[in-house]
Design an enzyme around this catalytic site. Sequence first.
Site, PDB file in Angstrom:
ATOM      1  N   GLU A 113     -10.001  -1.262   4.395  1.00 26.23           N
ATOM      2  CA  GLU A 113     -10.717  -0.736   5.546  1.00 26.23           C
ATOM      3  C   GLU A 113     -11.941  -1.604   5.868  1.00 26.23           C
ATOM      4  OE1 GLU A 113      -9.321   1.275   7.277  1.00 26.23           O
ATOM      5  OE2 GLU A 113      -8.661   3.124   6.328  1.00 26.23           O
ATOM      6  N   ASP A 168      -8.034  -0.619  13.525  1.00 27.76           N
ATOM      7  CA  ASP A 168      -9.381  -1.040  13.135  1.00 27.76           C
ATOM      8  C   ASP A 168      -9.357  -2.377  12.378  1.00 27.76           C
ATOM      9  OD1 ASP A 168      -8.355  -0.328  10.677  1.00 27.76           O
ATOM     10  OD2 ASP A 168      -9.894   1.146  10.178  1.00 27.76           O
ATOM     11  N   ASP A 225       0.864  -1.177   0.000  1.00 25.06           N
ATOM     12  CA  ASP A 225       0.000   0.000   0.000  1.00 25.06           C
ATOM     13  C   ASP A 225       0.897   1.222   0.000  1.00 25.06           C
ATOM     14  OD1 ASP A 225       0.899   0.173   2.614  1.00 25.06           O
ATOM     15  OD2 ASP A 225      -0.952  -0.592   3.473  1.00 25.06           O
ATOM     16  N   HIS A 254      -7.656  -3.270   9.743  1.00 24.50           N
ATOM     17  CA  HIS A 254      -7.477  -3.304   8.288  1.00 24.50           C
ATOM     18  C   HIS A 254      -6.143  -3.953   7.948  1.00 24.50           C
ATOM     19  CE1 HIS A 254      -5.686   1.036   8.585  1.00 24.50           C
ATOM     20  NE2 HIS A 254      -4.690   0.211   8.443  1.00 24.50           N
TER      21      HIS A 254
HETATM   22  P1  PGA Z   1       1.538   1.368  11.639  1.00 21.23           P
HETATM   23  O1  PGA Z   1       0.401   1.454  10.554  1.00 21.23           O
HETATM   24  O2  PGA Z   1       2.374   0.168  11.305  1.00 21.23           O
HETATM   25  O3  PGA Z   1       2.306   2.642  11.442  1.00 21.23           O
HETATM   26  O4  PGA Z   1       0.862   1.254  12.971  1.00 21.23           O
HETATM   27  C1  PGA Z   1      -0.358   0.350  10.261  1.00 21.23           C
HETATM   28  C2  PGA Z   1      -1.671   0.737   9.600  1.00 21.23           C
HETATM   29  O5  PGA Z   1      -2.367   1.621  10.074  1.00 21.23           O
HETATM   30  O6  PGA Z   1      -2.017   0.111   8.571  1.00 21.23           O
END
Ligand code: PGA
Length: 228
Positions: free
Chosen positions: A87, A80, A72, A82
């Site tokens: 999402e 959440d 991504d 995802h």
């Molecule tokens: P993070 O992001 O590894 O910086 O916590 C993960 C995400 O929100 O997909």
Amino acid sequence: MKLIILDDYNQASEWAAKYIRNRIIHFNPNAEKLFTLGLPTGSTPLGCYKKLIEYHKNGDLSFKYVKTFNMDEYVGIGPDGHIAFNEPGSSLVSRTRVKTLAMDTILANARFFHGNLSKVPTMALTVGVGTVMDAKEVMILITGAHKAFALYKAIEEGVNHMWTVSAFQQHPSTVFVCDEDATLELRVKTVKYFKGLMHVHNKLVDPLYSMKEKGKKEAHTPKKLYSD
Ligand code: PGA
């Protein structure tokens, strides 16, 4: 599914890096047989990436025949639940596409944009859940108490498109690597069960010969003059 529980972020990062290192060395990639690695963005995998860089610098791991792509544009597993930018409510058979980001994600990611909400993109390009399901193997890194509920939803409840990471219950080879804090919402029974398996799972990251040593070994092995 495997659940690997380490004490803290650093240990989880190192375990994940050793696992990837061993998978690449075992696969023995070459020009005709590339090893494909889909890499999540975000902050969680940075410790693992640093370790992989270290193995590369030591000469223990080569990325010459490793093909990588970003899953991504800038993140991995969100609080959440995802995966990539799939999402809540994303189709569990989705493919790579542009996705509208949930407000929770926009708020959580403002830190990548100097806390300026208006700078956080509202849409992002992401692989789909179905795309990740096509991988031969999936490793999911979850660290920190703020991801504990997502881990609980991922492994202790049913497959649900509102927690897209739960889809990997139906993948034949998924390994979750987490720290203690991420297990806070799991049942004591679940944690004990997987901790009891650590002596078996740790064998997966035992040091193999490094590519450097393997190169030397091959150089000293006389070529076969005839086939078997
Ligand atoms: P993070 O992001 O590894 O910086 O916590 C993960 C995400 O929100 O997909």
